[in-house]
Scaffold this motif. Structure first.
Motif, PDB file in Angstrom:
ATOM      1  N   LYS A 111       0.813  -1.223   0.000  1.00 21.61           N
ATOM      2  CA  LYS A 111       0.000   0.000   0.000  1.00 21.61           C
ATOM      3  C   LYS A 111       0.846   1.273   0.000  1.00 21.61           C
ATOM      4  O   LYS A 111       0.316   2.369  -0.148  1.00 21.61           O
ATOM      5  N   MET A 112       2.152   1.117   0.170  1.00 20.85           N
ATOM      6  CA  MET A 112       3.067   2.271   0.163  1.00 20.85           C
ATOM      7  C   MET A 112       2.604   3.348   1.155  1.00 20.85           C
ATOM      8  O   MET A 112       2.617   4.541   0.858  1.00 20.85           O
ATOM      9  N   LEU A 126       5.168  10.633   3.402  1.00 18.63           N
ATOM     10  CA  LEU A 126       6.240  11.108   4.279  1.00 18.63           C
ATOM     11  C   LEU A 126       7.594  10.957   3.612  1.00 18.63           C
ATOM     12  O   LEU A 126       8.431  11.877   3.671  1.00 18.63           O
ATOM     13  N   LEU A 127       7.827   9.820   2.964  1.00 18.16           N
ATOM     14  CA  LEU A 127       9.112   9.593   2.300  1.00 18.16           C
ATOM     15  C   LEU A 127       9.321  10.574   1.155  1.00 18.16           C
ATOM     16  O   LEU A 127      10.451  11.028   0.912  1.00 18.16           O
ATOM     17  N   LYS A 128       8.251  10.930   0.476  1.00 13.34           N
ATOM     18  CA  LYS A 128       8.353  11.928  -0.595  1.00 13.34           C
ATOM     19  C   LYS A 128       8.715  13.291  -0.008  1.00 13.34           C
ATOM     20  O   LYS A 128       9.556  14.013  -0.558  1.00 13.34           O
ATOM     21  N   ILE A 166      13.254  11.036  -0.337  1.00 14.87           N
ATOM     22  CA  ILE A 166      14.020   9.790  -0.319  1.00 14.87           C
ATOM     23  C   ILE A 166      14.705   9.525  -1.656  1.00 14.87           C
ATOM     24  O   ILE A 166      15.830   9.006  -1.700  1.00 14.87           O
ATOM     25  N   VAL A 167      14.057   9.892  -2.762  1.00 15.53           N
ATOM     26  CA  VAL A 167      14.638   9.633  -4.086  1.00 15.53           C
ATOM     27  C   VAL A 167      15.938  10.409  -4.270  1.00 15.53           C
ATOM     28  O   VAL A 167      16.865   9.941  -4.955  1.00 15.53           O
ATOM     29  N   ASN A 168      16.037  11.592  -3.656  1.00 13.25           N
ATOM     30  CA  ASN A 168      17.239  12.421  -3.791  1.00 13.25           C
ATOM     31  C   ASN A 168      18.478  11.763  -3.191  1.00 13.25           C
ATOM     32  O   ASN A 168      19.605  12.133  -3.519  1.00 13.25           O
ATOM     33  N   ASN A 197       9.804   9.706  -8.609  1.00 14.44           N
ATOM     34  CA  ASN A 197       8.731  10.362  -7.854  1.00 14.44           C
ATOM     35  C   ASN A 197       7.391  10.229  -8.558  1.00 14.44           C
ATOM     36  O   ASN A 197       6.368   9.939  -7.925  1.00 14.44           O
ATOM     37  N   SER A 198       7.387  10.431  -9.870  1.00 13.70           N
ATOM     38  CA  SER A 198       6.131  10.333 -10.621  1.00 13.70           C
ATOM     39  C   SER A 198       5.640   8.885 -10.671  1.00 13.70           C
ATOM     40  O   SER A 198       4.435   8.627 -10.608  1.00 13.70           O
TER      41      SER A 198
END
Length: 333
Positions: free
Chosen positions: A185-186, A191-193, A197-199, A212-213
């Motif tokens: 369900k992510m 919050l991680l966005k 977190i991707v950075n 992100n998308s």
């Protein structure tokens, strides 16, 4: 040369394609696993003839003619790709500590069985290592090896494998301890966005936008995927993948019946190669950022999107128009 006999259980994830599932089974047969799990989703009600196709695909269970315990994890109704794969693997790992996993179009090289066994044993207690991949998509377009096949950018290294932040699931293996961290369900994505977190993994804006998308798209239920939730689960756990220095799996599923690989792909040209033994292990357990960058460039190219930032503008325009259309439909009611 004596054929390697697999030590760990194997799972095949099937749906409605008998021919490709049969090919994967025939490759697995050569490794003679003692336990085989077959995970199958049910037919869709709006697809005439699919019930018969699903039943035919499931008949591979009757083709297991070696000393092997076959566990059928079959669903009578259609759960969808994400729920079926996740629930099926969760049932498997409620019984097993580790397993190799193949979808019905992923045909591994024979040496992957021994490679996976060794990696599952070597890193079984290392919480940082969360999966072992058969897939290596780190190649430079146009580069070929002496045999004329596409050459991996990591093929000439002395070590047999490297560590990666990428999560490749075209033939892979993992442990119960890792799969228990799967969050379909992510729920932590907002919050991680916010925490970007991707950075942590990517510097280029185009690469950050891709992930992100993609996470947004799955989180908002615009597509039925278990792969992106698994990637996010690995990343938020600080996990790494083991990636062989050569690609060890052939994806034979680029056809009209495929769920996610029905179009043309630069990866369909990748052949399954054999890895030499004994293995040479890396000295450090850390992600190879150079290989990850090469893989990301290949991933972006395969996505066939408009160049960044035009793809971002196009996506925003698309969802703005969809929102307007939905609002208009609601107003008409």
């Amino acid at each position: 040369m004596e054929q390697y006999k697999l030590k760990n259980p194997v799972a095949i994830i099937i749906f409605n394609r008998y021919d490709s599932a049969h090919k994967v089974l025939m490759q697995i047969k050569k490794a003679q696993p003692e336990k085989l799990y077959i995970i199958a989703d049910g037919p869709r009600d709006n697809k005439p003839g699919e019930k018969e196709k699903c039943l035919k695909a499931r008949s591979i269970a009757d083709e297991v003619d070696w000393d092997c315990s076959v566990q059928k994890i079959f669903s009578d109704k259609n759960l969808g790709c994400a729920k079926r794969v996740t629930s099926g693997l969760s049932e498997l790992f409620s019984k097993e500590e580790a397993a190799l996993i193949f979808e019905d179009d992923c045909i591994p090289s024979m040496s992957f069985f021994e490679f996976a066994d060794q990696m599952l044993e070597r890193y079984k207690d290392n919480e940082k290592i969360m999966l072992v991949s058969a897939s290596n998509k780190c190649f430079v377009p146009g580069a070929k090896n002496a045999g004329g096949n596409i050459k991996s950018a990591s093929e000439d290294r002395s070590e047999s494998y490297f560590f990666s932040n990428q999560v490749q699931i075209w033939g892979w293996a993992t442990w119960r301890r890792a799969w228990n961290k799967m969050d379909l369900k992510m729920k932590d994505w907002p919050l991680l966005k916010k925490q970007k977190i991707v950075n942590r993994f990517y510097k280029k804006a185009s690469h950050r936008y891709y992930w992100n998308s993609s996470f947004d798209y799955v989180y908002n239920k615009h597509t039925n995927s278990w792969a992106f939730p698994w990637v996010l689960s690995v990343w938020k756990s600080g996990g790494l993948s083991v990636v062989p220095k050569v690609n060890m799996v052939k994806n034979a599923g680029f056809d009209a019946d495929a769920t996610h690989t029905s179009g043309k792909s630069i990866f369909e040209r990748l052949e399954a190669k054999e890895l030499s033994f004994p293995l040479v292990h890396p000295q450090k357990i850390e992600a190879d950022s150079h290989m990850d960058l090469i893989e990301m460039k290949s991933r972006i190219k395969d996505a066939k999107q408009l160049p960044y930032p035009f793809n971002m503008f196009a996506s925003k325009a698309k969802w703005f128009l969809i929102g307007l259309l939905n609002s208009f439909k609601s107003f008409r009611r």
